[in-house]
Write a protein that holds these residues in place. Sequence first.
Motif, short mmCIF file in Angstrom:
data_model
loop_
_atom_site.label_atom_id
_atom_site.label_comp_id
_atom_site.label_asym_id
_atom_site.label_seq_id
_atom_site.Cartn_x
_atom_site.Cartn_y
_atom_site.Cartn_z
N LEU A 71 0.82 -1.21 0.00
CA LEU A 71 0.00 0.00 0.00
C LEU A 71 0.86 1.26 0.00
CD1 LEU A 71 -2.99 1.03 0.26
CD2 LEU A 71 -2.59 1.10 2.72
N SER A 72 2.01 1.21 0.66
CA SER A 72 2.86 2.40 0.77
C SER A 72 3.45 2.82 -0.55
CB SER A 72 3.99 2.12 1.77
OG SER A 72 4.92 1.19 1.26
N SER A 73 3.39 1.95 -1.55
CA SER A 73 4.01 2.26 -2.84
C SER A 73 3.25 3.29 -3.65
CB SER A 73 4.16 0.98 -3.67
OG SER A 73 5.07 0.10 -3.08
N GLY A 74 1.98 3.49 -3.35
CA GLY A 74 1.24 4.39 -4.23
C GLY A 74 0.07 5.12 -3.63
N LEU A 75 -0.08 5.11 -2.30
CA LEU A 75 -1.22 5.77 -1.69
C LEU A 75 -0.99 7.28 -1.61
CD1 LEU A 75 -3.98 5.57 -0.32
CD2 LEU A 75 -2.79 5.26 1.85
N GLU A 76 -1.78 8.05 -2.33
CA GLU A 76 -1.73 9.50 -2.28
C GLU A 76 -3.13 10.01 -1.96
OE1 GLU A 76 -0.05 11.15 -5.81
OE2 GLU A 76 1.54 9.65 -5.93
N VAL A 77 -3.26 10.68 -0.82
CA VAL A 77 -4.56 11.15 -0.36
C VAL A 77 -4.52 12.67 -0.22
CG1 VAL A 77 -6.27 11.05 1.48
CG2 VAL A 77 -5.00 9.00 0.86
N TYR A 78 -5.47 13.33 -0.81
CA TYR A 78 -5.56 14.79 -0.72
C TYR A 78 -5.87 15.19 0.71
CZ TYR A 78 -7.11 19.57 -1.66
OH TYR A 78 -7.25 20.93 -1.64
N PRO A 118 -6.95 -2.55 -2.20
CA PRO A 118 -7.17 -2.17 -0.80
C PRO A 118 -8.17 -1.03 -0.66
CG PRO A 118 -5.07 -1.33 -1.57
CD PRO A 118 -5.61 -2.20 -2.66
N ARG A 119 -8.91 -1.04 0.42
CA ARG A 119 -9.94 -0.02 0.68
C ARG A 119 -9.42 1.41 0.58
NH1 ARG A 119 -14.79 -0.47 4.08
NH2 ARG A 119 -15.54 1.62 4.64
N PRO A 120 -8.22 1.75 1.14
CA PRO A 120 -7.77 3.14 1.07
C PRO A 120 -7.65 3.69 -0.34
CG PRO A 120 -6.46 1.89 2.63
CD PRO A 120 -7.30 0.90 1.90
N TRP A 121 -7.42 2.83 -1.32
CA TRP A 121 -7.28 3.33 -2.68
C TRP A 121 -8.57 3.91 -3.23
CZ3 TRP A 121 -3.55 -0.33 -5.83
CH2 TRP A 121 -2.26 -0.15 -5.33
N SER A 122 -9.68 3.64 -2.56
CA SER A 122 -10.93 4.25 -3.01
C SER A 122 -10.95 5.75 -2.73
CB SER A 122 -12.13 3.59 -2.31
OG SER A 122 -12.08 3.81 -0.90
N TRP A 123 -10.01 6.22 -1.88
CA TRP A 123 -9.89 7.65 -1.58
C TRP A 123 -8.70 8.30 -2.28
CZ3 TRP A 123 -14.36 8.46 -0.05
CH2 TRP A 123 -14.99 7.75 0.98
#
Length: 372
Positions: free
Chosen positions: A57-64, A259-264
């Motif tokens: 997940l740490s490879s690409g999670l970008e959240v505004y 993963p769920r976080p990628w929906s954001w």
Amino acid sequence: MPNNDTPLHRRFLGDELDVEYRARPGLFVKWKEWNASISTRFYAVLKLVKILSSMWLSSGLEVYRDIPSLNQLVSRWCPTTHTFLTNWGEFSITLEDVYTLLFLPICGTASIIAPLSDEEKSLMSSLKAFVESLKKNKKQFDLPDWIRHFHKEDGRDLVELATSIALWLSTYVFHPKNPRTVQSDVFPLACKPACGQQIPLGALYLGTLYHNLDSLVLEVNSKGTNMTSTVDACFLQMFIWERFTKLSPPRKCLNSDNPRPWSWARSRPKKSVKLCDIIDNVSEFTFRPYLTNTYIYFTLDLYPGGVASLTEDVCLSLDISPGGIGFWFAICLPRHILYFLDNAKSASWSFTVYRPGHVARQFGFDQHVPHH
């Protein structure tokens, strides 16, 4: 409560706060490729210790980051209770949130404060020797140096695995004050999972987040609002969107293996609604956001069939076998959790209070008393 512990909304309006929230660290040189290589070659051990998905997940999670909402949320934090205070009661960040949104394991097979085994000591020595050879005459070294070294040498051993875990812990889990250096204090922590020991990283992450929120409130109360925080703002942003759906952007539709976080990821918040306008309305708060969702990585079934008062009899009657509601609730109900203290000269571990009993309704217990 002490003056320095006073929630910030008692002294400041959200718009008056001037806090700089760091973004999640970007993708360092070759990190994504190296992480993918590590995940492939060490798939079995990373899956065994329950950090495979979290590292991926740490490879690409970008959240505004919606700064006004973050300020409004942080302004409600009370260091004394470790909860956000509202007119209708309290809510908090729990181990459930960490487990669901970051995939960090909340239980483990080994204690992080237990002495290292002989295998772990040997790995620790090799890891330190590698660091010394890399640092040479430098006082500090940048994270890309780690990645470039193994990308060039292609070392296929436990030292490389421990190195990648140490880098991930320093950068994406504990958020040090200097985001481009690796704390040597995480080396023992990295050696345990590299040797196949699962540790409760979710609890360590949450304890550190609590500590950083406490520090933010104390510093603003004592020094003023112009400051930089090490709070994981991207996680808090996801927490806001999960708990206050009126603020959340449309959730992206994901495949079943996402993963769920990628929906954001890369979503923009709604500008028509402010957190300060709805946070004191209990009907706007989602107590159990993870019960059902079509597009999630896994189903987190933590709750009983209905709402029950959290009495001693109820606690004693809960099924504590693995997978039972009592097991999960017991995991999520420790009295204290460790946190990572990033000091100027060195880092250390300490304990902070965890009080999920204050927010039992978030776990499916204690029905809210309706307003008349």
